[in-house]
Design a protein around this motif. Structure first.
Motif, PDB file in Angstrom:
ATOM      1  N   PRO A   1       0.793  -1.240   0.000  1.00 27.60           N
ATOM      2  CA  PRO A   1       0.000   0.000   0.000  1.00 27.60           C
ATOM      3  C   PRO A   1       0.823   1.287   0.000  1.00 27.60           C
ATOM      4  N   SER A   2       2.159   1.178   0.046  1.00 35.82           N
ATOM      5  CA  SER A   2       2.976   2.385   0.175  1.00 35.82           C
ATOM      6  C   SER A   2       3.807   2.698  -1.066  1.00 35.82           C
ATOM      7  N   LEU A   3       3.546   2.021  -2.180  1.00 38.61           N
ATOM      8  CA  LEU A   3       4.325   2.263  -3.394  1.00 38.61           C
ATOM      9  C   LEU A   3       4.090   3.676  -3.922  1.00 38.61           C
ATOM     10  N   THR A   4       5.142   4.234  -4.509  1.00 33.47           N
ATOM     11  CA  THR A   4       5.015   5.513  -5.201  1.00 33.47           C
ATOM     12  C   THR A   4       5.345   5.379  -6.684  1.00 33.47           C
ATOM     13  N   SER A   5       6.033   4.286  -7.075  1.00 35.29           N
ATOM     14  CA  SER A   5       6.428   4.074  -8.470  1.00 35.29           C
ATOM     15  C   SER A   5       6.136   2.633  -8.861  1.00 35.29           C
ATOM     16  N   LEU A   6       5.535   2.455 -10.043  1.00 34.88           N
ATOM     17  CA  LEU A   6       5.150   1.121 -10.479  1.00 34.88           C
ATOM     18  C   LEU A   6       5.387   0.958 -11.975  1.00 34.88           C
ATOM     19  N   VAL A   7       6.019  -0.164 -12.345  1.00 37.39           N
ATOM     20  CA  VAL A   7       6.223  -0.543 -13.737  1.00 37.39           C
ATOM     21  C   VAL A   7       5.622  -1.934 -13.908  1.00 37.39           C
ATOM     22  N   VAL A   8       4.755  -2.107 -14.898  1.00 37.39           N
ATOM     23  CA  VAL A   8       4.102  -3.401 -15.115  1.00 37.39           C
ATOM     24  C   VAL A   8       4.131  -3.731 -16.596  1.00 37.39           C
ATOM     25  N   SER A   9       4.540  -4.950 -16.900  1.00 42.06           N
ATOM     26  CA  SER A   9       4.471  -5.470 -18.258  1.00 42.06           C
ATOM     27  C   SER A   9       3.808  -6.836 -18.206  1.00 42.06           C
ATOM     28  N   GLY A  10       2.725  -6.999 -18.956  1.00 38.38           N
ATOM     29  CA  GLY A  10       2.117  -8.313 -19.075  1.00 38.38           C
ATOM     30  C   GLY A  10       0.786  -8.489 -18.401  1.00 38.38           C
ATOM     31  N   GLY A  11       0.327  -7.527 -17.629  1.00 38.63           N
ATOM     32  CA  GLY A  11      -0.952  -7.670 -16.952  1.00 38.63           C
ATOM     33  C   GLY A  11      -2.030  -6.844 -17.625  1.00 38.63           C
ATOM     34  N   ASN A  12      -3.277  -7.107 -17.286  1.00 36.40           N
ATOM     35  CA  ASN A  12      -4.396  -6.358 -17.820  1.00 36.40           C
ATOM     36  C   ASN A  12      -4.665  -5.181 -16.889  1.00 36.40           C
ATOM     37  N   ALA A  13      -4.531  -3.964 -17.406  1.00 36.69           N
ATOM     38  CA  ALA A  13      -4.600  -2.767 -16.570  1.00 36.69           C
ATOM     39  C   ALA A  13      -5.910  -2.675 -15.796  1.00 36.69           C
ATOM     40  N   LYS A  14      -7.020  -2.954 -16.470  1.00 34.80           N
ATOM     41  CA  LYS A  14      -8.315  -2.860 -15.800  1.00 34.80           C
ATOM     42  C   LYS A  14      -8.418  -3.870 -14.668  1.00 34.80           C
ATOM     43  N   GLY A  15      -7.795  -5.035 -14.846  1.00 31.84           N
ATOM     44  CA  GLY A  15      -7.901  -6.091 -13.850  1.00 31.84           C
ATOM     45  C   GLY A  15      -7.162  -5.813 -12.565  1.00 31.84           C
TER      46      GLY A  15
END
Length: 445
Positions: free
Chosen positions: A287-301
């Motif tokens: 719950p404390s993240l400030t930066s996130l990088v995601v490859s491969g997931g469904n954004a809406k999900g």
């Protein structure tokens, strides 16, 4: 600037402070810098003292084949980084360049690293291993002042077990960042827990360990991480289905963890895809993240599971069922998003919705190809925008850039960075390096 009609050493050169000339030189290409350097002694000294310190010199021959004059020139240039093509004569390199702080090497036998400790000021080491090497063996040759280590192995580590512990006087104990891309038998969960429990000063970790086997243990049975300083974690070629749903619970208590990058091995199918479900579960525990990088997931999900504190977001090739629905979901969860990187080259007219969804953006990176001119110009309505970077092979037309600058009163800096620039290629894998996404999203580490 260096006209032949001006006498050498002319006071006209010195009418501007040396710091100003240094800034001017940084705008020049490598060949132009060399031309400026050859024009007069004053400019030669300025270029030598300020322009080469961030450069890496590639030494293609063994150390003893270079003459003292060569080392003297590199020392005068202030070179602190070297790429050694040969593993012979390292002691000569260490003697010729005692100020080296960064070293890039490729070895086929661990004994080739026996002279590595000759580099007494070495702080950063990137090594490509063409041989198997246990962690305890590697620690015996690492310099004592080393703080940043990148290890990329070309071999599958069969029958390799993690050591029971790392010696208190091992250079590993002082590491602040570690890139460890080595296939081995231990599951990535065990490797991650081992590093975090053994390296108290570690702040950034990039881990690539491919495993097709399910994790057989239980996250709740792992010893709690004590005195862990980790602030940034990168999971490369992540086989999400082999990780447990509660995987991130082992990190949920870390007080310093703010940045997370996850590069899934496979693309998602929909918002109920296994990758997306696990991403959603993992993000809920951070719950404390400030930066996130995601490859491969469904954004809406997984959008609803992202911490509302995230202000920096990078979405790489992901599954967009409906772009506007996905962005609306992200917008509802991240009302204060300030930095957005979208690597999707099919936004087209939907780009016009970005100011509506993310009105507080300061940095935006996206493809402009197939974006109508009026839609591209609508991005000027982002009142807090400071940087607009396009990722296409070709930059936007000069006339379009000029119109955008007029609409923003030259407030926005506009860059073009071809898409291949954000890919850092290692001989055994392609992935986005921590160095680059730190640059893209701001100072993360």
């Amino acid at each position: 600037m260096c006209s032949p009609c001006l006498p050498r050493g002319s006071v006209m050169f010195k009418s501007l402070p040396a710091e100003v000339w240094t800034l001017v030189f940084r705008l020049l290409s490598h060949s132009d810098r060399l031309r400026v350097r050859a024009s007069c002694r004053y400019f030669r000294d300025l270029v030598d003292n300020a322009q080469w310190r961030d450069w890496t010199v590639e030494l293609r021959r063994s150390g003893q084949e270079y003459e003292e004059g060569f080392w003297h020139l590199l020392r005068r240039w202030g070179v602190t980084s070297a790429d050694l093509s040969s593993t012979v004569g390292w002691t000569h390199v260490a003697k010729g360049l005692p100020g080296l702080t960064t070293l890039i090497i490729s070895i086929s036998c661990l004994t080739e690293m026996k002279d590595l400790r000759s580099f007494i000021n070495l702080e950063r080491l990137y090594v490509v291993l063409h041989t198997r090497a246990r962690l305890e063996e590697l620690s015996l040759v690492l310099p004592q002042r080393l703080m940043h280590l990148k290890v990329c192995s070309m071999c599958v580590y069969e029958n390799t077990a993690l050591p029971t512990e790392i010696s208190p006087d091992s250079p590993f104990k002082k590491l602040k960042s570690l890139v460890y891309h080595c296939d081995s038998i231990p599951h990535p969960v065990d490797v991650l827990h081992f590093f975090l429990s053994s390296l108290p000063e570690l702040q950034h970790l990039s881990l690539k360990i491919y495993s097709e086997c399910l994790y057989k243990g239980h996250i709740s049975d792992l010893p709690p991480l004590q005195n862990c300083s980790l602030s940034s974690l990168e999971l490369v070629t992540c086989e999400t289905q082999t990780f447990p749903m509660d995987f991130m619970k082992m990190l949920s208590k870390l007080p310093s963890l703010r940045s997370l990058a996850i590069f899934c091995r496979y693309e998602c199918m929909d918002e109920y895809d296994e990758n997306t479900l696990r991403l959603s579960s993992w993000l809920r525990d951070l719950p404390s993240l400030t930066s996130l990088v995601v490859s491969g997931g469904n954004a809406k999900g997984f959008a609803g599971s992202i911490a509302s504190s995230v202000t920096r977001l990078m979405l790489l090739p992901s599954c967009f069922d409906s772009w506007t629905e996905d962005m609306a979901a992200l917008s509802a969860q991240l009302p204060d998003l300030q930095h957005l990187h979208l690597r999707d080259n099919a936004l087209g007219s939907d780009t016009a919705h970005i100011p509506q969804f993310f009105p507080r953006l300061k940095t935006l990176r996206l493809f402009h190809d197939e974006v109508p001119e009026e839609v591209f110009l609508s991005l000027a309505s982002l009142q807090e925008l400071e940087v607009l970077e396009t990722l296409d092979d070709e930059p936007p037309p000069a006339a379009l850039v000029s119109k955008f600058r007029q609409l923003t009163n030259n407030r926005v800096r506009i860059y073009n960075s071809p898409k291949d620039r954000w890919l850092w290629t290692c001989e055994c894998s392609d992935y986005i390096s921590a160095d680059y996404w730190a640059q893209v999203l701001g100072t993360l580490l």
